[in-house]
Scaffold this active site. Structure first.
Site, mmCIF file in Angstrom:
data_model
loop_
_atom_site.group_PDB
_atom_site.id
_atom_site.type_symbol
_atom_site.label_atom_id
_atom_site.label_comp_id
_atom_site.label_asym_id
_atom_site.label_seq_id
_atom_site.Cartn_x
_atom_site.Cartn_y
_atom_site.Cartn_z
ATOM 1 N N GLU A 1 35.451 42.904 30.553
ATOM 2 C CA GLU A 1 35.435 44.185 31.304
ATOM 3 C C GLU A 1 34.489 45.265 30.666
ATOM 4 O OE1 GLU A 1 40.263 45.083 31.676
ATOM 5 O OE2 GLU A 1 39.673 44.126 29.525
ATOM 6 N N SER B 1 46.876 44.112 22.485
ATOM 7 C CA SER B 1 47.517 45.412 22.868
ATOM 8 C C SER B 1 48.457 46.019 21.685
ATOM 9 C CB SER B 1 48.615 45.237 24.192
ATOM 10 O OG SER B 1 49.247 46.567 24.357
ATOM 11 N N HIS C 1 36.397 35.748 50.817
ATOM 12 C CA HIS C 1 37.444 36.801 50.748
ATOM 13 C C HIS C 1 38.536 36.699 49.772
ATOM 14 C CE1 HIS C 1 35.759 37.379 54.992
ATOM 15 N NE2 HIS C 1 35.861 36.201 54.877
#
Ligand code: ARG
Length: 489
Positions: free
Chosen positions: A314, A301, A180
């Site tokens: 990703e 970035s 979890h």
């Protein structure tokens, strides 16, 4: 009608190579037609912009077919020699990028056959004896996919090897194991890597299973019903290295199960890589900091100078979507199709090609990235220390002292609750404090509450104990080596 290129949303990487010839019916099937195909329809029905990728397999299939035709005296040796010469010239033209692909000639098969006839005359027109584009295209895709399966199988082995080496190196590095996404019990980093390796081993198994069904020869099925020519199917089959030949001509020209199977394999593989990627993304975050991805696998970035983004995992996660989509395309393409060949089947190629490319690139990216990953054991230790990861060990200890497991669970739950309220970990509690929760706790508990004690205790086969993980890593590397040897012999 308008130029179909204006309406097309498909990417056709090879389009630049296709000439925009004026509409006319190809001599190859134009006999019964009285008017030329509409220009839009011609481009709409053509596949040459993408199926030219099959050219080398088309030539390979034609060479085997022609050799067999000559051996069976269906064509003369002279014709056969002319065909071999013509096809080798075509192959060279394609390699040099000089071959003139024409949309008017619809697909890779008719482009090559027309050029052959242009080069060698009448002999070129005999190549298609006893054959149809229906069994031809089925053969081409199977030859193509067989090669791609072999390349992907070897990429998978090398990826599994990288995980095995990493597991071997980090067999004793302790990290939190999660359920979890909450800290559950301590595990070793090597054990976690080998969990991924197991998934890839099953993917490898699925891929190899699918190869056998791909490796079956359709030639001899012709358009749908077989052919009256005395073809030697056995000879063509061994020329092309197929393991079996199709047992039913109707099925052979229309079956695309082997593509669906490959896309299913690819979907499961991408699903696995998306899981790994998700963990890598979490682990590289400042909040986890378990691993470091080398700069060359990340980007920055344009606005936030501090950012180092895990773009490669990703994208691996994101690319899973297109592969699932291709599986759905091909399944839906085949749904409800009556026997035998239907033009619908031409739509099998783009999803297949993109699946192959995506899987191959994804495996390269994943393998190279994992080979370069560095781990941060102190961050993992800190994280595992925060989550009461040894609570189960304390319960197991009490069971060893004679408590039923449920009662032990209750006692430890209370101890954890106390720690949550007052701060600290179970291992920080003095012995007297622990004994307040249960009198049978004695000094030997301190060993049980250490992270090493916890992982060492889980030494059943398949467990996380460093001794087992070191063994399992070696077994994984041996598993890879056996298959490498198998692929070589
Ligand atoms: N380009 C076609 C395909 O990819 C080849 C087979 C065409 N056969 C036919 N009868 N139209 O499926």
């Amino acid at each position: 009608m308008a130029d179909p290129k204006d309406q097309s949303t498909q990417s056709a990487p090879a389009e630049a190579g296709a000439s925009n010839a004026a509409p006319s019916n190809p001599a190859l099937w134009g006999g019964r037609f009285t008017e030329a195909t509409d220009a839009f329809v011609q481009a709409f029905t053509a596949s040459v912009t993408f199926d030219q990728r099959l050219a080398s397999y088309d030539i390979q299939g034609s060479l085997a077919h022609a050799k067999m035709l000559a051996a069976q005296s269906i064509i003369t040796d002279e014709d056969y020699q002319a065909i071999v010469g013509g096809l080798s010239q075509i192959s060279a033209e394609i390699e040099r990028g000089e071959f003139q692909w024409s949309i008017a000639l619809e697909d890779v098969h008719m482009n090559i056959e027309s050029r052959l006839t242009q080069l060698i005359g009448a002999a070129g027109k005999k190549l298609h004896t006893g054959r149809s584009r229906n069994d031809q295209v089925a053969t081409d895709i199977r030859l193509f996919l067989r090669d791609e399966i072999d390349a992907i199988a070897s990429q998978l082995l090398e990826t599994i090897a990288v995980l095995g080496q990493l597991a071997d190196r980090e067999h004793a590095t302790i990290m939190p194991g999660f359920t979890h996404l909450q800290t559950a019990q301590p595990v070793t980093f090597g054990h976690h890597m080998l969990a991924w390796a197991e998934m890839l081993k099953r993917d490898y198994g699925r891929l190899i299973d699918s190869r056998a069904r791909c490796n079956s020869m359709p030639l001899g099925s012709a358009a749908l019903a077989g052919t009256p020519y005395p073809l030697d199917r056995q000879m063509t089959m061994s020329e092309l290295g197929f393991e079996t030949m199709s047992a039913n001509s109707l099925d052979a020209v229309s079956d695309r199960d082997f593509i669906i199977e490959f896309c299913s394999f690819a979907s499961v593989l991408m699903m696995h890589m998306s899981r790994f990627s998700e963990e890598l993304i979490l682990w590289t975050s400042a909040q986890f900091g378990f691993i470091n991805l080398p700069d060359k696998f990340c980007t920055g970035s344009s606005i936030m100078p501090q950012k180092k983004n895990p773009d490669v995992p990703e994208l691996l996660r994101g690319k899973t979507g297109r592969v699932y989509g291709h599986l759905m395309s091909v399944l839906t393409l085949m749904k409800s199709q009556p026997l035998a060949y239907n033009k619908d089947n031409q739509e099998d190629k783009e999803p297949l090609f993109d699946t192959v490319d995506t899987v191959r690139n994804s495996l390269t990216a994943f393998r190279d990235m994992m080979a370069a990953v560095t781990v941060n054991p102190p961050a993992m230790r800190q994280a595992v220390a925060r989550g009461f990861a040894t609570a189960t060990d304390l319960a197991d200890y009490l069971v060893g002292k004679g408590l039923p497991f449920r009662d032990a669970h209750e006692v430890v739950g209370k101890a954890v609750g106390w720690c949550v309220e007052h701060g600290g970990d179970l291992s920080d509690l003095p012995l007297e404090q622990l004994q307040a929760f249960h009198p049978s706790i004695t000094a030997d508990v301190s060993e049980v509450l250490t992270l090493e004690g916890s992982v060492n205790a889980r030494s059943l086969p398949g467990g996380t104990a460093p001794v087992r993980v070191a063994e399992a890593a070696k077994a994984t590397l041996a598993w890879v080596e056996e298959r490498r040897v198998g692929a070589r012999s």
